[in-house]
Design a protein around this motif. Sequence first.
Motif, mmCIF file in Angstrom:
data_model
loop_
_atom_site.group_PDB
_atom_site.id
_atom_site.type_symbol
_atom_site.label_atom_id
_atom_site.label_comp_id
_atom_site.label_asym_id
_atom_site.label_seq_id
_atom_site.Cartn_x
_atom_site.Cartn_y
_atom_site.Cartn_z
ATOM 1 N N ALA A 94 0.872 -1.198 -0.171
ATOM 2 C CA ALA A 94 0.000 -0.053 -0.098
ATOM 3 C C ALA A 94 0.659 1.301 -0.090
ATOM 4 O O ALA A 94 2.106 1.236 0.513
ATOM 5 C CB ALA A 94 -0.879 -0.089 1.140
ATOM 6 N N ALA A 96 2.418 4.846 1.071
ATOM 7 C CA ALA A 96 2.634 5.558 2.103
ATOM 8 C C ALA A 96 1.728 6.485 2.615
ATOM 9 O O ALA A 96 0.814 7.124 1.658
ATOM 10 C CB ALA A 96 3.968 6.292 2.305
ATOM 11 N N PRO A 97 1.002 6.666 4.034
ATOM 12 C CA PRO A 97 -0.076 7.491 4.206
ATOM 13 C C PRO A 97 0.246 8.928 3.884
ATOM 14 O O PRO A 97 -0.889 9.554 3.414
ATOM 15 C CB PRO A 97 -0.097 7.625 5.848
ATOM 16 C CG PRO A 97 0.771 6.122 6.151
ATOM 17 C CD PRO A 97 1.826 6.180 5.045
ATOM 18 N N GLY A 98 1.369 9.397 3.871
ATOM 19 C CA GLY A 98 1.529 10.963 3.215
ATOM 20 C C GLY A 98 1.770 11.109 1.623
ATOM 21 O O GLY A 98 1.584 12.284 1.290
ATOM 22 N N ALA A 101 -2.392 10.345 -3.683
ATOM 23 C CA ALA A 101 -3.111 9.270 -4.557
ATOM 24 C C ALA A 101 -2.795 9.463 -5.938
ATOM 25 O O ALA A 101 -2.802 10.513 -6.330
ATOM 26 C CB ALA A 101 -4.641 9.296 -4.067
#
Length: 112
Positions: A94, A96-98, A101
């Motif tokens: 997945a 990275a959160p930062g 998209a």
Amino acid sequence: MINPALDVWVWATCGLFLVLMATRAWLVETRHARLGRTTAAVKLLAASTVLTLAGLGVLLSIQGGTLLVNSIITKTDPAAAYYANIPDNTPPVAPAPGAPAPAAPAPAAPAR
């Protein structure tokens, strides 16, 4: 590298070897009338069995020998070299959160 297409030939040759051995054994055991003499059929089956065994040895040497020689020359682990080309079934990573998209494709224009 081990060629999976040659595995079929290795197993077929192994099966042929076993069939020839069984056939020769059956002929030797059922021909009691000619004790002391070897018939031409038994000699032919014995020669065929030896040739099949030699072919099986060559095929096994090709399959394992190329991997062995390659691992000696490149100084790598044979198992690592063999399994390096097999895709694994791990799920994709997945983002990275930062991280932003990925952009969605533009919608297509409606057909008239």
